[in-house]
Design a protein around this motif. Structure first.
Motif, PDB file in Angstrom:
ATOM      1  N   PRO A  48     -11.294 -54.057 -57.649  1.00 55.53           N
ATOM      2  CA  PRO A  48     -10.225 -54.814 -56.998  1.00 55.53           C
ATOM      3  C   PRO A  48      -9.844 -56.018 -57.854  1.00 55.53           C
ATOM      4  O   PRO A  48     -10.658 -56.492 -58.660  1.00 55.53           O
ATOM      5  CB  PRO A  48     -10.863 -55.284 -55.682  1.00 55.53           C
ATOM      6  CG  PRO A  48     -12.163 -54.589 -55.565  1.00 55.53           C
ATOM      7  CD  PRO A  48     -12.554 -54.073 -56.888  1.00 55.53           C
ATOM      8  N   ARG A  60       3.442 -49.406 -48.988  1.00 56.75           N
ATOM      9  CA  ARG A  60       2.815 -49.487 -47.670  1.00 56.75           C
ATOM     10  C   ARG A  60       3.572 -48.638 -46.662  1.00 56.75           C
ATOM     11  O   ARG A  60       2.992 -47.917 -45.870  1.00 56.75           O
ATOM     12  CB  ARG A  60       2.814 -50.945 -47.184  1.00 56.75           C
ATOM     13  CG  ARG A  60       1.876 -51.820 -47.973  1.00 56.75           C
ATOM     14  CD  ARG A  60       0.947 -52.632 -47.059  1.00 56.75           C
ATOM     15  NE  ARG A  60      -0.079 -53.296 -47.854  1.00 56.75           N
ATOM     16  CZ  ARG A  60       0.086 -54.492 -48.406  1.00 56.75           C
ATOM     17  NH1 ARG A  60       1.207 -55.166 -48.237  1.00 56.75           N
ATOM     18  NH2 ARG A  60      -0.883 -55.028 -49.119  1.00 56.75           N
ATOM     19  N   ARG A  71       5.469 -53.073 -53.459  1.00 56.37           N
ATOM     20  CA  ARG A  71       4.265 -53.044 -52.638  1.00 56.37           C
ATOM     21  C   ARG A  71       4.632 -52.671 -51.190  1.00 56.37           C
ATOM     22  O   ARG A  71       3.955 -51.870 -50.535  1.00 56.37           O
ATOM     23  CB  ARG A  71       3.604 -54.432 -52.690  1.00 56.37           C
ATOM     24  CG  ARG A  71       2.307 -54.562 -51.980  1.00 56.37           C
ATOM     25  CD  ARG A  71       1.234 -53.748 -52.672  1.00 56.37           C
ATOM     26  NE  ARG A  71       0.406 -53.069 -51.706  1.00 56.37           N
ATOM     27  CZ  ARG A  71      -0.911 -52.903 -51.807  1.00 56.37           C
ATOM     28  NH1 ARG A  71      -1.552 -53.352 -52.860  1.00 56.37           N
ATOM     29  NH2 ARG A  71      -1.576 -52.274 -50.893  1.00 56.37           N
ATOM     30  N   SER A  94      -1.969 -54.662 -56.731  1.00 62.89           N
ATOM     31  CA  SER A  94      -2.830 -53.487 -56.660  1.00 62.89           C
ATOM     32  C   SER A  94      -3.947 -53.597 -55.637  1.00 62.89           C
ATOM     33  O   SER A  94      -4.439 -54.683 -55.336  1.00 62.89           O
ATOM     34  CB  SER A  94      -3.469 -53.258 -58.028  1.00 62.89           C
ATOM     35  OG  SER A  94      -2.534 -53.491 -59.041  1.00 62.89           O
ATOM     36  N   ASP A  95      -4.364 -52.419 -55.137  1.00 64.59           N
ATOM     37  CA  ASP A  95      -5.632 -52.342 -54.416  1.00 64.59           C
ATOM     38  C   ASP A  95      -6.778 -52.391 -55.424  1.00 64.59           C
ATOM     39  O   ASP A  95      -7.775 -53.059 -55.220  1.00 64.59           O
ATOM     40  CB  ASP A  95      -5.717 -51.042 -53.619  1.00 64.59           C
ATOM     41  CG  ASP A  95      -4.683 -51.010 -52.509  1.00 64.59           C
ATOM     42  OD1 ASP A  95      -4.559 -52.033 -51.815  1.00 64.59           O
ATOM     43  OD2 ASP A  95      -4.006 -49.979 -52.351  1.00 64.59           O
ATOM     44  N   ARG A  96      -6.599 -51.617 -56.493  1.00 61.87           N
ATOM     45  CA  ARG A  96      -7.583 -51.658 -57.568  1.00 61.87           C
ATOM     46  C   ARG A  96      -6.880 -51.638 -58.914  1.00 61.87           C
ATOM     47  O   ARG A  96      -5.767 -51.132 -59.035  1.00 61.87           O
ATOM     48  CB  ARG A  96      -8.531 -50.456 -57.486  1.00 61.87           C
ATOM     49  CG  ARG A  96      -9.612 -50.621 -56.408  1.00 61.87           C
ATOM     50  CD  ARG A  96     -10.686 -49.580 -56.581  1.00 61.87           C
ATOM     51  NE  ARG A  96     -10.124 -48.245 -56.609  1.00 61.87           N
ATOM     52  CZ  ARG A  96     -10.743 -47.196 -57.175  1.00 61.87           C
ATOM     53  NH1 ARG A  96     -11.918 -47.345 -57.755  1.00 61.87           N
ATOM     54  NH2 ARG A  96     -10.184 -46.004 -57.158  1.00 61.87           N
ATOM     55  N   GLU A 131      -3.681 -45.187 -52.252  1.00 64.58           N
ATOM     56  CA  GLU A 131      -4.084 -46.402 -52.962  1.00 64.58           C
ATOM     57  C   GLU A 131      -2.972 -46.855 -53.915  1.00 64.58           C
ATOM     58  O   GLU A 131      -2.224 -46.037 -54.445  1.00 64.58           O
ATOM     59  CB  GLU A 131      -5.354 -46.109 -53.761  1.00 64.58           C
ATOM     60  CG  GLU A 131      -5.968 -47.327 -54.425  1.00 64.58           C
ATOM     61  CD  GLU A 131      -7.310 -46.997 -55.084  1.00 64.58           C
ATOM     62  OE1 GLU A 131      -8.108 -47.928 -55.228  1.00 64.58           O
ATOM     63  OE2 GLU A 131      -7.550 -45.842 -55.450  1.00 64.58           O
TER      64      GLU A 131
END
Ligand SMILES: Nc1ncnc2c1ncn2[C@@H]1O[C@H](COP(=O)(O)OP(=O)(O)OP(=O)(O)O)[C@@H](O)[C@H]1O
Ligand SMILES: [Mg+2]
Lengths: 364, 302
Positions: free
Chosen positions: A218, A182, A178, A202-204, A31
């Protein structure tokens, strides 16, 4: 290859000062998680506890389900990127990147090859033999990332790594970071006080205030459904109407404010009689073609223009409030209808009840 | 200079500068020039000075090295003293560095700020006392029946008193003590400027403590180490009081040899030549340190 990180009721005290207060949180493997909060709210402290430079006074930190208590920074599957990067100025770029491998006794030629691979990954080929002081801010950034990746951590910890860069580069590096996350599939824990950074990458996001975690979710949820007045105020702009609830029905609340009787969403089920704030984002405030409140448009205000900030993609129209309070802000998108904004024009503006959020005034 | 002219006006400022220049010339430059002149002349009685025998010569410099017979391992006394001075000063420099490094590291990075002031004060206080008194204090401490031997005997570390003052031990201890602060402060200053997050980054990347020092702290502290080493070496090599008080005839220092040629041998030319050789030694040491540590004059000036 990455692992999840859990904070279990973590508290950090410096003498009597509580820098981090009872934070519990699970960050999933792979994450991109950001801690967002104002200066001094305890972000760095949390990161230093995860990386092992400090031990929490209470609570546990688990990485991959394993309690990290007693493990120093070199015994954790984490790599920290420091706020000031902390590159080694007396070593070449390649030696910086290979430092962790050197400490593990890896062969010189293998180290060199690995350093070059990593430079490739962070889009800095041919920089291996440069000195650190020959690099630009963005290049240093990449070297710091490569150096951290070299030890094959399962969790990357980043302490406001972009704060020293200029705006353009910062935006570019956001995308870059980012992308690296990934590509590597690592867990990234990222610290920032810049909401734009947190929301885009961010994802969260976990929003912090005075050592406490105010909300985790999120980015869209943080922005659209802030849990507290603090989160709403810290993430994005708001028009704030203060008042008291006079009626509650169907998930909505009627609030008697200085600007009249306004209706908004009441997702927290706050009771009648409570002192509340009603928050409306500037992009949800709209010009209306009605004279006064109607059942379809219950929230209507007539205000004259104070001044207009032309922002390019939109115009930020500031509307005078009657008692000299902070002007209302209304974003009108630049779609060709902007020509008649000048002058002392009176606007009839309003917002739909579902675009107004009612939260307890004290932020609780 | 410009400020001076501004404040005192042209005439007074010119006078002040001229006075300073004359002072420096008379008191600093001239004596050296006279000594340099001496060192290139033979030692002649007053009556022959300026006469036909008073020629320029290098014999005073050569005399230090004449009689060296490496095949038979024979070294003239003065040269032996010269070597001992080089070796002893190097040792004092090295001991100072080894002792100071951990202390400087602790003071610069590990200790709490409120402790540092006190610790530095404790370091400095002994140096408020005059150098001769301090050296005599060591003379008392190191005496055959002195407190050091009593303590070591009492703890059972020695079974009979040790003669500190008849070997080089006393001189080395005394010099290390006398000059150690000249190593300490450059080191503290150098280490202090190290960004602690570099140490943490190294630790985070898996470096053990000794590697952190080898790869991060020491390379950063290089200019400090260079400055400290230069100061201690030069002070030790040109020290007179410590070897005079704590040494024995077998541990004569080169400064003492110079003194002897000047005032006991009445050979001023040779004394001057030896003094310049000592100066040359110090310059060579300074240049090699700068070379080894790859630091420039500007780094040292910092
Ligand atoms: N070692 C320490 N001793 C005492 N207090 C500390 C220590 N480290 C941090 N604090 C305090 O804890 C609070 C939180 O500090 P922290 O560095 O975590 O903030 P931050 O959120 O990272 O802020 P910033 O955005 O300015 O970096 C601050 O008030 C700070 O003064
Ligand atoms: Mg911080």
């Amino acid at each position: 290859m990455s692992r999840d990180v859990s904070l279990d009721r973590v508290t950090m005290r410096f003498a009597s000062y509580v820098a981090v207060n009872n934070v519990s949180l699970d960050i999933k493997a792979g994450e991109f998680f950001s801690f967002l909060g104002p200066s001094g709210c305890g972000k760095t402290t949390i990161l230093r506890m995860i990386s092992g430079f400090m031990n929490p006074t209470e609570g546990r930190i688990l990485i991959g389900g394993e309690d990290m208590k007693g493990n120093g920074p070199n015994k954790r599957p984490t790599a920290l990127i420091f706020q000031n990067l902390a590159l080694f100025p007396m070593m070449s770029v390649a030696d910086n990147i290979a430092f962790g491998l050197e400490m593990r006794g890896v062969d010189k030629s293998v180290r060199r090859r690995r350093a070059e691979e990593l430079l490739e990954l962070v889009a800095l080929p041919d920089a291996a033999d440069k000195r650190i002081d020959e690099l630009s801010g963005g290049m240093k950034q990449r070297v710091a990332i490569a150096r951290a990746l070299a030890v094959e951590p399962q969790v990357m910890l980043l302490d406001e790594p972009l704060s020293a860069l200029d705006l353009k580069l910062r935006q570019h590096m956001r995308a870059e970071l980012r992308a690296i996350q990934r590509r590597t599939g690592l867990t990234f824990i990222y610290i920032t006080h810049d909401q734009g950074e947190a929301l885009t990458m961010s994802d969260r996001v976990g929003v912090m205030s005075r050592g406490q975690l105010e909300q985790v979710g999120p980015p869209s949820e943080i922005y659209n459904e802030p849990a507290t007045a603090f989160v709403a105020g810290f993430v994005g702009e708001n028009n704030v109407f203060t008042g008291r609830i006079t009626e509650v029905a169907g998930g909505q609340a009627v609030v008697e404010t200085g600007d009249g009787r306004l209706i908004g969403r009441n997702p927290r089920g706050i009771r009648v009689g409570t002192q509340v704030v009603m928050l409306v984002r500037p992009e949800r405030l709209k010009p209306l073609a009605v004279a006064g409140p109607t059942p379809e448009n219950p929230n209507v205000l007539s205000r004259s223009v104070d001044h207009v900030d032309f922002e390019g993609a939109f115009a930020n129209v500031h509307l005078k409030q009657p008692d000299g309070a902070k002007p209302l802000s209304m974003h009108i998108s630049n779609d060709g209808s902007l020509t008649d904004l000048v002058g002392d024009r009176v606007f009839t503006v309003g917002f739909a009840p579902q675009d107004a959020l009612v939260l307890a005034a004290n932020g609780a | 200079m410009v400020q001076l002219y501004h404040r005192y006006g042209a005439l007074l400022a010119t006078l002040l500068i001229a006075a300073t220049a004359i002072w420096v010339l008379m008191m600093v430059v001239l004596p050296y020039l006279v000594m340099a002149e001496y060192s290139f002349h033979p030692n002649l009685p007053m009556t022959q000075q300026g006469g036909p025998n008073d020629v320029y010569t290098l014999s005073n410099y050569a005399s230090l090295f004449s009689g060296i017979d490496l095949l038979n391992g024979e070294l003239p006394d003065d040269f032996r003293v010269f070597l001992r001075t080089i070796w002893g000063s190097t040792l004092v420099t090295f001991i100072s560095l080894v002792v100071c490094y951990p202390v400087a590291w602790h003071l610069a990075k590990a200790a709490k700020p409120e402790q540092v002031g006190l610790l530095i004060l404790l370091l400095i206080i002994p140096f408020w006392i005059n150098e001769i008194l301090r050296t005599f204090a060591w003379y008392i401490i190191l005496a055959y029946n002195g407190p050091l031997n009593s303590a070591l005997l009492g703890m059972g570390l020695l079974d009979k008193p040790y003669r500190w003052l008849s070997g080089s031990g006393g001189v080395l201890i005394g010099m290390t003590y006398a000059f150690i602060l000249f190593m300490m402060f450059p080191l503290i200053n150098a280490i202090e400027t190290l960004d602690i997050s570099q140490v943490e980054a190294a630790r985070d990347l898996g470096a053990p403590e000794w590697q952190i020092h080898r790869r991060i702290v020491i390379p950063h502290a290089k200019p400090g180490i260079a400055v400290g080493s230069i100061m201690v070496f030069v002070l030790a090599a040109s020290s007179y009081i410590v070897p005079a008080v704590l040494g024995s005839p077998g541990t004569r220092w080169f400064t003492e040899t110079i003194y002897i040629w000047f005032f006991e041998g009445q050979d001023w030319p040779r004394g001057s030549a030896y003094a310049f050789i000592l100066l040359g030694l110090c310059v060579v040491f300074i240049l090699s340190v700068m070379r080894i540590f790859r630091v420039g004059l500007t780094d040292i000036a910092k």
